[in-house]
Design a protein around this motif. Sequence first.
Motif, PDB file in Angstrom:
ATOM      1  N   VAL A 186       0.939  -1.208  -0.143  1.00 14.47           N
ATOM      2  CA  VAL A 186       0.176   0.001   0.009  1.00 14.47           C
ATOM      3  C   VAL A 186       1.033   1.231  -0.121  1.00 14.47           C
ATOM      4  O   VAL A 186       0.106   2.233  -0.243  1.00 14.47           O
ATOM      5  CB  VAL A 186      -1.023  -0.031   1.137  1.00 14.47           C
ATOM      6  CG1 VAL A 186      -1.808  -1.221   1.221  1.00 14.47           C
ATOM      7  CG2 VAL A 186      -0.431   0.053   2.533  1.00 14.47           C
ATOM      8  N   TYR A 273     -12.627  -2.205 -13.521  1.00 20.24           N
ATOM      9  CA  TYR A 273     -12.621  -1.037 -13.043  1.00 20.24           C
ATOM     10  C   TYR A 273     -13.811  -0.867 -12.033  1.00 20.24           C
ATOM     11  O   TYR A 273     -13.539   0.014 -11.081  1.00 20.24           O
ATOM     12  CB  TYR A 273     -13.059  -0.095 -14.182  1.00 20.24           C
ATOM     13  CG  TYR A 273     -12.124  -0.334 -15.370  1.00 20.24           C
ATOM     14  CD1 TYR A 273     -10.813  -0.568 -15.182  1.00 20.24           C
ATOM     15  CD2 TYR A 273     -12.478   0.437 -16.492  1.00 20.24           C
ATOM     16  CE1 TYR A 273      -9.845  -0.381 -16.194  1.00 20.24           C
ATOM     17  CE2 TYR A 273     -11.448   0.483 -17.742  1.00 20.24           C
ATOM     18  CZ  TYR A 273     -10.115   0.148 -17.529  1.00 20.24           C
ATOM     19  OH  TYR A 273      -9.261   0.261 -18.331  1.00 20.24           O
ATOM     20  N   ALA A 276     -12.460  -1.962  -8.606  1.00 17.78           N
ATOM     21  CA  ALA A 276     -11.585  -0.959  -7.974  1.00 17.78           C
ATOM     22  C   ALA A 276     -12.341   0.277  -7.599  1.00 17.78           C
ATOM     23  O   ALA A 276     -11.955   0.666  -6.277  1.00 17.78           O
ATOM     24  CB  ALA A 276     -10.535  -0.794  -9.231  1.00 17.78           C
ATOM     25  N   GLN A 277     -13.245   0.628  -8.148  1.00 17.06           N
ATOM     26  CA  GLN A 277     -14.092   1.868  -7.827  1.00 17.06           C
ATOM     27  C   GLN A 277     -14.653   1.454  -6.423  1.00 17.06           C
ATOM     28  O   GLN A 277     -14.815   2.364  -5.430  1.00 17.06           O
ATOM     29  CB  GLN A 277     -14.955   2.355  -8.806  1.00 17.06           C
ATOM     30  CG  GLN A 277     -15.878   3.256  -8.422  1.00 17.06           C
ATOM     31  CD  GLN A 277     -17.201   3.571  -9.268  1.00 17.06           C
ATOM     32  OE1 GLN A 277     -17.785   2.434  -9.659  1.00 17.06           O
ATOM     33  NE2 GLN A 277     -17.267   4.726  -9.985  1.00 17.06           N
ATOM     34  N   ALA A 279     -13.804  -0.712  -4.164  1.00 16.12           N
ATOM     35  CA  ALA A 279     -12.960  -0.879  -3.171  1.00 16.12           C
ATOM     36  C   ALA A 279     -12.423   0.367  -2.557  1.00 16.12           C
ATOM     37  O   ALA A 279     -12.206   0.613  -1.478  1.00 16.12           O
ATOM     38  CB  ALA A 279     -11.657  -1.790  -3.541  1.00 16.12           C
ATOM     39  N   ARG A 280     -12.159   1.295  -3.679  1.00 22.08           N
ATOM     40  CA  ARG A 280     -11.472   2.533  -3.470  1.00 22.08           C
ATOM     41  C   ARG A 280     -12.459   3.539  -2.541  1.00 22.08           C
ATOM     42  O   ARG A 280     -12.296   3.940  -1.546  1.00 22.08           O
ATOM     43  CB  ARG A 280     -11.093   3.294  -4.536  1.00 22.08           C
ATOM     44  CG  ARG A 280     -10.471   4.629  -4.206  1.00 22.08           C
ATOM     45  CD  ARG A 280      -9.855   5.337  -5.381  1.00 22.08           C
ATOM     46  NE  ARG A 280      -9.041   6.432  -4.996  1.00 22.08           N
ATOM     47  CZ  ARG A 280      -9.295   7.748  -4.454  1.00 22.08           C
ATOM     48  NH1 ARG A 280     -10.631   8.054  -4.516  1.00 22.08           N
ATOM     49  NH2 ARG A 280      -8.498   8.542  -4.062  1.00 22.08           N
ATOM     50  N   CYS A 281     -13.867   3.223  -2.778  1.00 21.39           N
ATOM     51  CA  CYS A 281     -14.999   4.110  -2.361  1.00 21.39           C
ATOM     52  C   CYS A 281     -15.234   3.641  -0.897  1.00 21.39           C
ATOM     53  O   CYS A 281     -15.315   4.646   0.080  1.00 21.39           O
ATOM     54  CB  CYS A 281     -16.381   3.984  -2.991  1.00 21.39           C
ATOM     55  SG  CYS A 281     -16.462   4.825  -4.636  1.00 21.39           S
ATOM     56  N   TRP A 283     -12.766   2.444   0.992  1.00 21.39           N
ATOM     57  CA  TRP A 283     -11.602   2.847   1.740  1.00 21.39           C
ATOM     58  C   TRP A 283     -11.652   4.295   1.925  1.00 21.39           C
ATOM     59  O   TRP A 283     -11.285   4.634   3.290  1.00 21.39           O
ATOM     60  CB  TRP A 283     -10.359   2.560   0.943  1.00 21.39           C
ATOM     61  CG  TRP A 283      -9.121   2.984   1.203  1.00 21.39           C
ATOM     62  CD1 TRP A 283      -8.562   2.612   2.417  1.00 21.39           C
ATOM     63  CD2 TRP A 283      -8.335   4.407   0.567  1.00 21.39           C
ATOM     64  NE1 TRP A 283      -7.192   3.604   2.583  1.00 21.39           N
ATOM     65  CE2 TRP A 283      -7.138   4.426   1.479  1.00 21.39           C
ATOM     66  CE3 TRP A 283      -8.600   4.732  -0.400  1.00 21.39           C
ATOM     67  CZ2 TRP A 283      -6.314   5.542   1.161  1.00 21.39           C
ATOM     68  CZ3 TRP A 283      -7.853   5.976  -0.790  1.00 21.39           C
ATOM     69  CH2 TRP A 283      -6.572   6.098   0.039  1.00 21.39           C
ATOM     70  N   ILE A 284     -12.088   4.991   1.267  1.00 20.56           N
ATOM     71  CA  ILE A 284     -12.287   6.446   1.451  1.00 20.56           C
ATOM     72  C   ILE A 284     -13.199   6.819   2.526  1.00 20.56           C
ATOM     73  O   ILE A 284     -12.848   7.618   3.522  1.00 20.56           O
ATOM     74  CB  ILE A 284     -12.819   7.262   0.154  1.00 20.56           C
ATOM     75  CG1 ILE A 284     -11.576   7.180  -1.061  1.00 20.56           C
ATOM     76  CG2 ILE A 284     -13.034   8.736   0.459  1.00 20.56           C
ATOM     77  CD1 ILE A 284     -10.282   8.002  -0.353  1.00 20.56           C
TER      78      ILE A 284
END
Length: 302
Positions: A186, A273, A276-277, A279-281, A283-284
């Motif tokens: 990371v 995509y 990933a979107q 997972a990132r949302c 995480w944020i």
Amino acid sequence: MFDKVVIVGAGLIGGSFALGLKAAGAVRTVVGLERSPQALARALELGIVDEAATDPGAALAGADLVLVAAPVAQTAAILASLLPHLDAHTIVTDAGSTKSDVVAAARAVLGERIGQFVPGHPIAGRESNGPDAAIPDLYRGKKVVLSALPENDGAVVARVAEAWRRCGAIIHMLSAKEHDRVFAAVSHLPHLLAYALVDDIAKKPHAELLFQYAASGFRDFTRIAGSSPEMWRDISLANRDALLGELDAYVAQLSNLRTHLAAGDGPALEAVYANAQRARCAWIEAIEAAEPPPNADQESGK
């Protein structure tokens, strides 16, 4: 809390630690021990340190805590310079981004006094470096990982943890091996990728044209390529095995994406995509949520 704290390397990381302690009223005197006379003079001018020293003996006399905030490859040499002047009550910690190599260096140098060394890593930073980059709230709300050793007395670890808490940090505990495995994925891999992309574009014959049209997406993706090359060279080599594993996995992912792209497989690309979107949302949302104060079990790593 501390009568005297010594900062070895009064740049962004060490300087922000000093300023954070000062802002909390947790230290009486901060002494800077720095290889660069210019940086040391600037740290003194900015009020990051109260005293400037180039001699370890003078710097460490009566010190309660020493923070080594220097490239990890310098750990052994720095600890060797400190050891002859280390009082029995003085605690030494570090801020290195790798831990297994730091622990090995500390064991080799400190020997039976290894219990006085508490490995640490603040998870915070900026792309700028040096004393001018230091700010008092750099660690506020940020994680600091301590990789306590079997030889560390609990009270010694608690004292280091409390120093970071006074800077506003949240303490987490990981073993050195676990720490390096996590941060290879990371932190260390993202830095390698950012450096690689910018280097690749800079070497193209039409690089000037490309950089002319690079906008916010490129800026955000490559922000960390503005970090210290010397520091990240040392980090990459120090965590080489774990980083190679993560790099191999990423190369395989790129190969899969290339296959989908070459085949014109839109659904497969979109699936990657979309995952990933999501997972990132998630995480944020997690990092933006107010993190509750850690309880005793969390801080003990249970």
